[in-house]
Structure formats: C-alpha cells, structure tokens
Design a protein around this motif. Structure first.
Motif, PDB file in Angstrom:
ATOM      1  N   SER A  40     -30.840   5.314  12.119  1.00 28.77           N
ATOM      2  CA  SER A  40     -31.355   4.696  13.351  1.00 28.77           C
ATOM      3  C   SER A  40     -32.808   4.257  13.220  1.00 28.77           C
ATOM      4  N   GLU A  41     -33.414   4.514  12.060  1.00 28.87           N
ATOM      5  CA  GLU A  41     -34.782   4.070  11.790  1.00 28.87           C
ATOM      6  C   GLU A  41     -34.758   2.806  10.928  1.00 28.87           C
ATOM      7  N   LYS A  42     -35.825   2.030  11.043  1.00 30.55           N
ATOM      8  CA  LYS A  42     -35.955   0.826  10.208  1.00 30.55           C
ATOM      9  C   LYS A  42     -36.435   1.260   8.823  1.00 30.55           C
ATOM     10  N   ARG A  43     -35.481   1.508   7.949  1.00 27.70           N
ATOM     11  CA  ARG A  43     -35.795   2.140   6.666  1.00 27.70           C
ATOM     12  C   ARG A  43     -35.656   1.202   5.465  1.00 27.70           C
ATOM     13  N   PHE A  44     -35.492  -0.088   5.726  1.00 30.52           N
ATOM     14  CA  PHE A  44     -35.482  -1.093   4.658  1.00 30.52           C
ATOM     15  C   PHE A  44     -36.796  -1.869   4.714  1.00 30.52           C
ATOM     16  N   TYR A  45     -37.459  -1.949   3.578  1.00 30.18           N
ATOM     17  CA  TYR A  45     -38.763  -2.606   3.494  1.00 30.18           C
ATOM     18  C   TYR A  45     -38.769  -3.572   2.318  1.00 30.18           C
ATOM     19  N   THR A  46     -39.302  -4.765   2.537  1.00 29.26           N
ATOM     20  CA  THR A  46     -39.592  -5.679   1.432  1.00 29.26           C
ATOM     21  C   THR A  46     -41.085  -5.981   1.458  1.00 29.26           C
ATOM     22  N   ILE A  47     -41.731  -5.789   0.316  1.00 27.59           N
ATOM     23  CA  ILE A  47     -43.180  -5.930   0.225  1.00 27.59           C
ATOM     24  C   ILE A  47     -43.523  -7.003  -0.796  1.00 27.59           C
ATOM     25  N   ASP A  48     -44.384  -7.927  -0.397  1.00 30.79           N
ATOM     26  CA  ASP A  48     -44.931  -8.944  -1.298  1.00 30.79           C
ATOM     27  C   ASP A  48     -46.187  -8.354  -1.922  1.00 30.79           C
ATOM     28  N   LEU A  49     -46.124  -8.035  -3.211  1.00 38.22           N
ATOM     29  CA  LEU A  49     -47.245  -7.370  -3.869  1.00 38.22           C
ATOM     30  C   LEU A  49     -48.414  -8.315  -4.115  1.00 38.22           C
ATOM     31  N   VAL A 121     -22.328  -4.667  -2.383  1.00 32.95           N
ATOM     32  CA  VAL A 121     -23.144  -5.875  -2.248  1.00 32.95           C
ATOM     33  C   VAL A 121     -23.982  -5.773  -0.971  1.00 32.95           C
ATOM     34  N   MET A 122     -24.929  -6.663  -0.840  1.00 35.20           N
ATOM     35  CA  MET A 122     -25.698  -6.752   0.405  1.00 35.20           C
ATOM     36  C   MET A 122     -25.077  -7.835   1.276  1.00 35.20           C
ATOM     37  N   HIS A 123     -24.802  -7.489   2.545  1.00 29.75           N
ATOM     38  CA  HIS A 123     -24.184  -8.435   3.469  1.00 29.75           C
ATOM     39  C   HIS A 123     -24.624  -8.088   4.882  1.00 29.75           C
ATOM     40  N   ASN A 124     -24.211  -8.876   5.832  1.00 30.00           N
ATOM     41  CA  ASN A 124     -24.541  -8.573   7.232  1.00 30.00           C
ATOM     42  C   ASN A 124     -23.398  -7.793   7.870  1.00 30.00           C
ATOM     43  N   ALA A 125     -23.727  -7.089   8.955  1.00 29.58           N
ATOM     44  CA  ALA A 125     -22.691  -6.350   9.681  1.00 29.58           C
ATOM     45  C   ALA A 125     -23.118  -6.164  11.133  1.00 29.58           C
ATOM     46  N   LYS A 126     -22.172  -6.347  12.038  1.00 32.72           N
ATOM     47  CA  LYS A 126     -22.452  -6.182  13.469  1.00 32.72           C
ATOM     48  C   LYS A 126     -22.797  -4.734  13.811  1.00 32.72           C
ATOM     49  N   TYR A 127     -22.316  -3.797  12.990  1.00 30.25           N
ATOM     50  CA  TYR A 127     -22.587  -2.387  13.266  1.00 30.25           C
ATOM     51  C   TYR A 127     -23.998  -1.953  12.838  1.00 30.25           C
ATOM     52  N   VAL A 128     -24.775  -2.893  12.304  1.00 31.45           N
ATOM     53  CA  VAL A 128     -26.178  -2.611  11.980  1.00 31.45           C
ATOM     54  C   VAL A 128     -27.030  -3.278  13.054  1.00 31.45           C
ATOM     55  N   SER A 129     -27.232  -2.576  14.151  1.00 32.41           N
ATOM     56  CA  SER A 129     -27.922  -3.165  15.294  1.00 32.41           C
ATOM     57  C   SER A 129     -28.436  -2.085  16.229  1.00 32.41           C
ATOM     58  N   ASP A 130     -29.417  -2.443  17.039  1.00 31.14           N
ATOM     59  CA  ASP A 130     -29.944  -1.520  18.051  1.00 31.14           C
ATOM     60  C   ASP A 130     -28.875  -1.190  19.092  1.00 31.14           C
ATOM     61  N   ASP A 131     -28.033  -2.162  19.415  1.00 30.90           N
ATOM     62  CA  ASP A 131     -26.972  -1.923  20.391  1.00 30.90           C
ATOM     63  C   ASP A 131     -26.005  -0.845  19.904  1.00 30.90           C
ATOM     64  N   TRP A 132     -25.684  -0.890  18.616  1.00 31.47           N
ATOM     65  CA  TRP A 132     -24.774   0.108  18.045  1.00 31.47           C
ATOM     66  C   TRP A 132     -25.414   1.497  18.112  1.00 31.47           C
ATOM     67  N   ILE A 133     -26.720   1.553  17.809  1.00 32.49           N
ATOM     68  CA  ILE A 133     -27.440   2.830  17.867  1.00 32.49           C
ATOM     69  C   ILE A 133     -27.427   3.389  19.290  1.00 32.49           C
ATOM     70  N   LYS A 134     -27.675   2.516  20.270  1.00 24.56           N
ATOM     71  CA  LYS A 134     -27.675   2.957  21.671  1.00 24.56           C
ATOM     72  C   LYS A 134     -26.313   3.504  22.088  1.00 24.56           C
ATOM     73  N   LYS A 135     -25.253   2.911  21.547  1.00 22.99           N
ATOM     74  CA  LYS A 135     -23.893   3.322  21.931  1.00 22.99           C
ATOM     75  C   LYS A 135     -23.433   4.586  21.209  1.00 22.99           C
ATOM     76  N   TYR A 136     -23.770   4.689  19.899  1.00 21.37           N
ATOM     77  CA  TYR A 136     -23.210   5.776  19.089  1.00 21.37           C
ATOM     78  C   TYR A 136     -24.260   6.754  18.544  1.00 21.37           C
ATOM     79  N   GLY A 137     -25.533   6.453  18.713  1.00 26.03           N
ATOM     80  CA  GLY A 137     -26.584   7.345  18.211  1.00 26.03           C
ATOM     81  C   GLY A 137     -26.901   7.160  16.748  1.00 26.03           C
ATOM     82  N   ARG A 138     -26.258   6.219  16.100  1.00 26.82           N
ATOM     83  CA  ARG A 138     -26.485   5.910  14.689  1.00 26.82           C
ATOM     84  C   ARG A 138     -25.888   4.554  14.392  1.00 26.82           C
TER      85      ARG A 138
END
Length: 201
Positions: A40-49, A121-138
C-alpha cells in the motif's frame, strides 16, 4: 519519498558493477522496488543519476505467494507465483494479454535468472491503485510480475526499457551476502584498475 538509504546504497553498488560489466545503456537510471515496504506504499522508484532527480515514485505489486500487504516469500521457480529478489535488466517491449508490457531478465543466478522463462514482465494492472487499497487494505497481487498503475505504466516502461537496472530489495542476508553484483571490494578493484588505465594513457 520514504526510500531508506540501505536499498539505495545496494542499488548503487549494483549499478556500478553492472556498468563495469557493460550490461547497461547510457541513460544512467536506476529503479528500485523496496519490498521491505508494504504494497500500500509507493515503493517503486526510478532515479535519474545525471539529474539527481526522482522521475517516478509509484505503487507496484508483488506475487500472490509473496505475501498479503507485506512481502516475505520470494522465489525463482516456475509456477511459484512469487516475486524475485535482486537485479533485473529491462528488455524489449511488446503488446500481450496484459497490454503494453516489458520483458525482464534476472541477473542473479538462483534468485531471479528464471524470470524470462517464468514470463515475469512489467505491465499495468487495475488492481494496482489507491481505490483497490481503500477497498481491500492492500494491492491486488500478480503471478510474480511487478505490475504498475494503469495511468503511469506505459510512461515508466518507455523511460526504463532497453537495458536499465531494476533492483528488487528485501533484507534477505542470504541474497545480500551472495550476489556477485554487491561485492564492493571487487567493484573497487575494477574501478581502480580502470582509473590507472586512464591516467597512464
């Protein structure tokens, strides 16, 4: 942005090791997934060195068997439905069943080198969202893929594709002490040798 120094430090050691091995492109980007944080935290980071700037800080999923909101179990095995630790090399993009996606190659033998075979692979998913966290806690969970929010996934993929590094961190001493990409002494020897070669020209 809640990124601790330890995963950043390990990511930087690996980045320079992989640079020395000429595995990375010239963008000088690092991405970090901090699996010690909850889903539920924003734990993916991309950094331009080059710019010393955080380009992305967003949500990212983990595998079904890796845990609920917290990550604890990681695997390299086909059919495990778990996330893998270590250094991933971003690869080519394609459009598949999950939409616009990016293949990944694991660079740590025994920990993530089966990622391509597992179709992680890396892809998008509807279950990766703030709304999902609010509904299920994760977040919802994947089959081991680091899935990103729908609205930002393509942008992230287009920036980091084609041979930049993603470091998936968790405080696993077995992994951290064994990865060849985290051997500081070996890295320093390579850098010193390179420096001597340049100064003697």
């Amino acid at each position: 942005m809640n990124l601790d120094y330890e995963p950043f430090r390990y990511a930087m050691i690996g980045f320079y090791s992989l640079k020395q091995d000429k595995l990375l492109n010239n963008k000088n980007l690092i991405s970090i997934i901090d699996f010690s944080q909850t889903s539920s935290e924003k734990r993916f980071y991309t950094i331009d060195l080059n710019k010393k700037e955080v380009l992305f800080n967003t949500l990212v999923s983990h595998g079904r068997t890796t845990g609920g909101n917290k990550s604890s179990v990681f695997s390299n095995k086909s059919g495990s439905n778990a996330s893998s630790l270590g250094f991933y090399l971003t690869a080519e993009t394609y459009v598949g069943s999950k939409g616009y996606s990016m293949r990944l190659d694991g660079l740590d033998k025994g920990y993530n080198d089966q990622m391509r075979k597992r179709a992680v692979v890396m892809h998008n998913a509807k279950y990766v969202s703030d709304d999902w966290i609010k509904k299920y806690g994760r977040l919802g969970r994947s089959q081991g893929c680091p899935a990103l929010p729908v609205e930002i996934s393509k942008k992230v993929i287009d920036v980091i594709k084609d041979r930049t590094v993603i470091f998936a961190y968790y405080k696993d001493d077995g992994y951290l002490n064994s990865s060849k990409h985290l051997k500081v002494e070996a890295l320093m020897e390579k850098l010193e040798s390179q420096h001597k070669a340049l100064t003697s020209m």
